[in-house]
Scaffold this active site. Structure first.
Site, PDB file in Angstrom:
ATOM      1  N   GLY A  46      15.895   5.055   0.563  1.00  0.00           N
ATOM      2  CA  GLY A  46      16.306   3.714   0.174  1.00  0.00           C
ATOM      3  C   GLY A  46      15.167   2.964  -0.492  1.00  0.00           C
ATOM      4  CD  GLN A  51      10.719  -0.555  -0.538  1.00  0.00           C
ATOM      5  OE1 GLN A  51      11.931  -0.394  -0.505  1.00  0.00           O
ATOM      6  NE2 GLN A  51       9.873   0.354  -0.102  1.00  0.00           N
ATOM      7  CB  CYS A  89       8.534   2.375   4.417  1.00  0.00           C
ATOM      8  SG  CYS A  89       8.775   1.064   3.216  1.00  0.00           S
ATOM      9  CG  LEU A  90       9.973   5.347  -0.958  1.00  0.00           C
ATOM     10  CD1 LEU A  90      10.924   5.122  -2.123  1.00  0.00           C
ATOM     11  CD2 LEU A  90       9.368   6.748  -1.024  1.00  0.00           C
ATOM     12  CG  HIS A 131      13.667   0.801   6.318  1.00  0.00           C
ATOM     13  ND1 HIS A 131      12.601   1.383   6.958  1.00  0.00           N
ATOM     14  CD2 HIS A 131      13.243   0.532   5.054  1.00  0.00           C
ATOM     15  CE1 HIS A 131      11.570   1.444   6.114  1.00  0.00           C
ATOM     16  NE2 HIS A 131      11.933   0.947   4.952  1.00  0.00           N
ATOM     17  CD  GLU A 132      15.595   0.494   2.049  1.00  0.00           C
ATOM     18  OE1 GLU A 132      14.966  -0.344   1.379  1.00  0.00           O
ATOM     19  OE2 GLU A 132      15.091   1.573   2.413  1.00  0.00           O
ATOM     20  CG  HIS A 135      12.037  -3.352   2.488  1.00  0.00           C
ATOM     21  ND1 HIS A 135      10.667  -3.426   2.479  1.00  0.00           N
ATOM     22  CD2 HIS A 135      12.329  -2.046   2.709  1.00  0.00           C
ATOM     23  CE1 HIS A 135      10.148  -2.215   2.678  1.00  0.00           C
ATOM     24  NE2 HIS A 135      11.143  -1.351   2.828  1.00  0.00           N
TER      25      HIS A 135
END
Ligand code: NI
Length: 161
Positions: A46, A51, A89-90, A131-132, A135
């Protein structure tokens, strides 16, 4: 389409609240295309707009590599159950940590034409949704980790044993 630079932990853009999308402009369409391209290039599950440095409520998710999901202005309607597992996480490259999340999540979101729809997810999709959406509120999973952050190589070694 173009790859966007993924912002990493420590970048203040990752701590900010995102704004609602009120109109789908060509810029927003380009952003969505670029977010999917950036997600697949990074082999992530995701990606949220902050991000890539854009403070808008837009998320892309694909938990299988073949099921792209776009969520505009998403919000959680319902959660239930609990799952505990490693999360990465990226924006926190190479690391993972244990996070407890609901095992079921129902979300209200808008599509690329700003038409509303509901989406239900369990297990990995439920985790990715939580999670997203975090963000979009300026939160990273590392705030919710129990125990240490581990290096992904160590995690793979442990899983293979
Ligand atoms: Ni993330």
């Amino acid at each position: 389409m173009a790859l966007r630079k993924i912002r990493e932990i420590g970048d203040p853009v990752l701590t900010k609240q995102c704004k609602e999308v009120t109109e789908i402009t060509p810029r927003i369409r380009d952003l969505i295309d670029d977010m999917f391209e950036t997600l697949y290039d990074a082999e992530g599950v995701g990606l949220a707009a902050p991000q890539v440095g854009i403070l808008k409520r837009i998320v892309v998710i694909d938990v299988t590599g073949e099921d792209p999901i776009l969520l505009i202005n998403p919000r959680i309607l319902e959660t239930s159950g609990e799952q505990e597992g490693y999360e990465g996480c990226l924006s926190v490259p190479g690391k993972s940590g244990i996070v407890t999340r609901p095992n079921y999540v129902k979300v209200l979101a808008y599509d690329e034409n700003l038409k509303p729809f509901e989406l239900e997810g369990t297990e990995l999709l439920a985790r990715a949704l939580c999670h997203e959406l975090d963000h979009l509120a300026g939160h990273l999973y590392v705030e919710k980790v129990t125990g240490p952050l581990v290096n992904n190589e160590d995690l793979q070694d442990a899983e293979e044993k």
